[in-house]
Motif scaffolding. Structure first.
Motif, mmCIF file in Angstrom:
data_model
loop_
_atom_site.group_PDB
_atom_site.id
_atom_site.type_symbol
_atom_site.label_atom_id
_atom_site.label_comp_id
_atom_site.label_asym_id
_atom_site.label_seq_id
_atom_site.Cartn_x
_atom_site.Cartn_y
_atom_site.Cartn_z
ATOM 1 N N LEU A 70 24.611 -81.245 -31.005
ATOM 2 C CA LEU A 70 24.596 -80.451 -29.781
ATOM 3 C C LEU A 70 24.085 -79.043 -30.070
ATOM 4 O O LEU A 70 23.272 -78.494 -29.315
ATOM 5 C CB LEU A 70 25.988 -80.401 -29.171
ATOM 6 N N ASP A 71 24.519 -78.475 -31.173
ATOM 7 C CA ASP A 71 24.005 -77.160 -31.585
ATOM 8 C C ASP A 71 22.517 -77.233 -31.880
ATOM 9 O O ASP A 71 21.758 -76.311 -31.553
ATOM 10 C CB ASP A 71 24.759 -76.660 -32.815
ATOM 11 N N TYR A 92 21.305 -87.040 -35.054
ATOM 12 C CA TYR A 92 22.557 -87.391 -34.386
ATOM 13 C C TYR A 92 23.361 -88.379 -35.244
ATOM 14 O O TYR A 92 24.579 -88.240 -35.387
ATOM 15 C CB TYR A 92 22.241 -87.999 -33.027
ATOM 16 N N SER A 93 22.675 -89.349 -35.839
ATOM 17 C CA SER A 93 23.346 -90.333 -36.692
ATOM 18 C C SER A 93 23.870 -89.687 -37.977
ATOM 19 O O SER A 93 24.925 -90.067 -38.483
ATOM 20 C CB SER A 93 22.388 -91.472 -37.039
ATOM 21 N N GLU A 94 23.113 -88.719 -38.486
ATOM 22 C CA GLU A 94 23.472 -88.100 -39.759
ATOM 23 C C GLU A 94 24.490 -86.970 -39.604
ATOM 24 O O GLU A 94 25.431 -86.856 -40.398
ATOM 25 C CB GLU A 94 22.209 -87.558 -40.433
ATOM 26 N N LEU A 95 24.311 -86.136 -38.603
ATOM 27 C CA LEU A 95 25.123 -84.935 -38.468
ATOM 28 C C LEU A 95 26.374 -85.130 -37.613
ATOM 29 O O LEU A 95 27.348 -84.403 -37.757
ATOM 30 C CB LEU A 95 24.287 -83.805 -37.862
ATOM 31 N N GLY A 96 26.295 -86.085 -36.671
ATOM 32 C CA GLY A 96 27.382 -86.260 -35.738
ATOM 33 C C GLY A 96 27.147 -85.470 -34.463
ATOM 34 O O GLY A 96 26.250 -84.625 -34.390
ATOM 35 N N PRO A 97 27.961 -85.727 -33.436
ATOM 36 C CA PRO A 97 27.715 -85.128 -32.125
ATOM 37 C C PRO A 97 27.765 -83.606 -32.086
ATOM 38 O O PRO A 97 26.896 -82.962 -31.494
ATOM 39 C CB PRO A 97 28.830 -85.740 -31.254
ATOM 40 N N ALA A 147 21.582 -93.702 -25.897
ATOM 41 C CA ALA A 147 21.834 -92.357 -25.383
ATOM 42 C C ALA A 147 22.813 -91.624 -26.292
ATOM 43 O O ALA A 147 23.765 -92.206 -26.822
ATOM 44 C CB ALA A 147 22.382 -92.422 -23.960
ATOM 45 N N MET A 148 22.589 -90.326 -26.486
ATOM 46 C CA MET A 148 23.472 -89.515 -27.323
ATOM 47 C C MET A 148 24.659 -89.038 -26.496
ATOM 48 O O MET A 148 24.495 -88.551 -25.385
ATOM 49 C CB MET A 148 22.694 -88.338 -27.913
ATOM 50 N N ARG A 149 25.847 -89.172 -27.061
ATOM 51 C CA ARG A 149 27.076 -88.904 -26.329
ATOM 52 C C ARG A 149 27.904 -87.848 -27.059
ATOM 53 O O ARG A 149 28.038 -87.885 -28.281
ATOM 54 C CB ARG A 149 27.872 -90.204 -26.158
#
Length: 217
Positions: free
Chosen positions: A126-127, A117-122, A49-51
């Protein structure tokens, strides 16, 4: 001969010094800690899950989402700015759980989203989620563009992101079984679970006013 030996000794000392300068920083760097994982109320949230945000925030919002769900798109257009604001203020911990009820077509978008998500960060992800949902909102809710054009746009946006995301569609859909065992039925998307003041509140559907109240109250 003595001068040659001295020169060799100096060269050796310099080489050792350079090696020490290169190696020591590797050992002196602080250890890299994984993102904080919080499962509110003992919920069986999957590890993939993305957090987003502070795991110690006073409010936790768990959302079961499908990128091709029109009601999810509507909810994100309405709630996206508030969610981002609360996350940035440290007042909300936001968790996105894949529940691709639209099958392979949706899963083909969810997989590269996890790579992003892994590359850009949270924060940037989200954007990105809000951007993708706005495109689907224009097609599925406003009927301003065709769904085929929207899908092509979303696929193109996610095209740069590729990685090994070893989660299958069946595994993603199987999360509902785990939640069923703790008394929470996940029937479709969006389904929101708000954990606040030690209490779990489940909201099925895009009842944005209810979610806004829970996040703001």
């Amino acid at each position: 001969m003595r001068l040659v030996n001295l020169t060799i000794a100096v060269v050796v000392v310099l080489m050792v010094a350079v090696a020490v300068l290169l190696v020591v920083p590797l050992f002196s760097q602080p250890p890299q800690h994984p993102p904080q994982v919080v499962n509110p109320g003992g919920l069986p949230i999957p590890h993939w899950a993305m957090r987003f945000g502070n795991g110690s925030a006073p409010v936790v919002l768990v959302e079961f989402f499908d990128l091709l769900c029109p009601y999810c798109a509507y909810a994100h257009v309405e709630l996206g700015p508030l969610i981002k604001e609360k996350v940035q203020e440290g007042k909300l911990y936001y968790i996105l759980v894949d529940f691709p009820v639209h099958g392979d077509a949706a899963w083909a978008l969810h997989q590269p989203l996890h790579c992003a998500y892994s590359e850009l960060g949270p924060s940037a992800t989200l954007d990105l989620v809000n951007k993708l949902y706005y495109v689907w909102y224009l097609a599925a809710i406003k009927r301003a563009i065709s769904e085929s054009d929207a899908l092509a746009n979303m696929s193109k946006t996610l095209q740069p992101y590729a990685c090994r995301f070893n989660v299958t569609l069946a595994q993603a859909m199987g999360v509902s079984d785990a939640f069923g065992k703790v008394g929470i039925k996940i029937r479709g998307t969006p389904t929101f679970i708000v954990y606040k003041n030690g209490t779990l509140t489940v909201v099925e559907g895009a009842y944005v006013d209810k979610i806004r109240q829970l996040l703001s109250g």
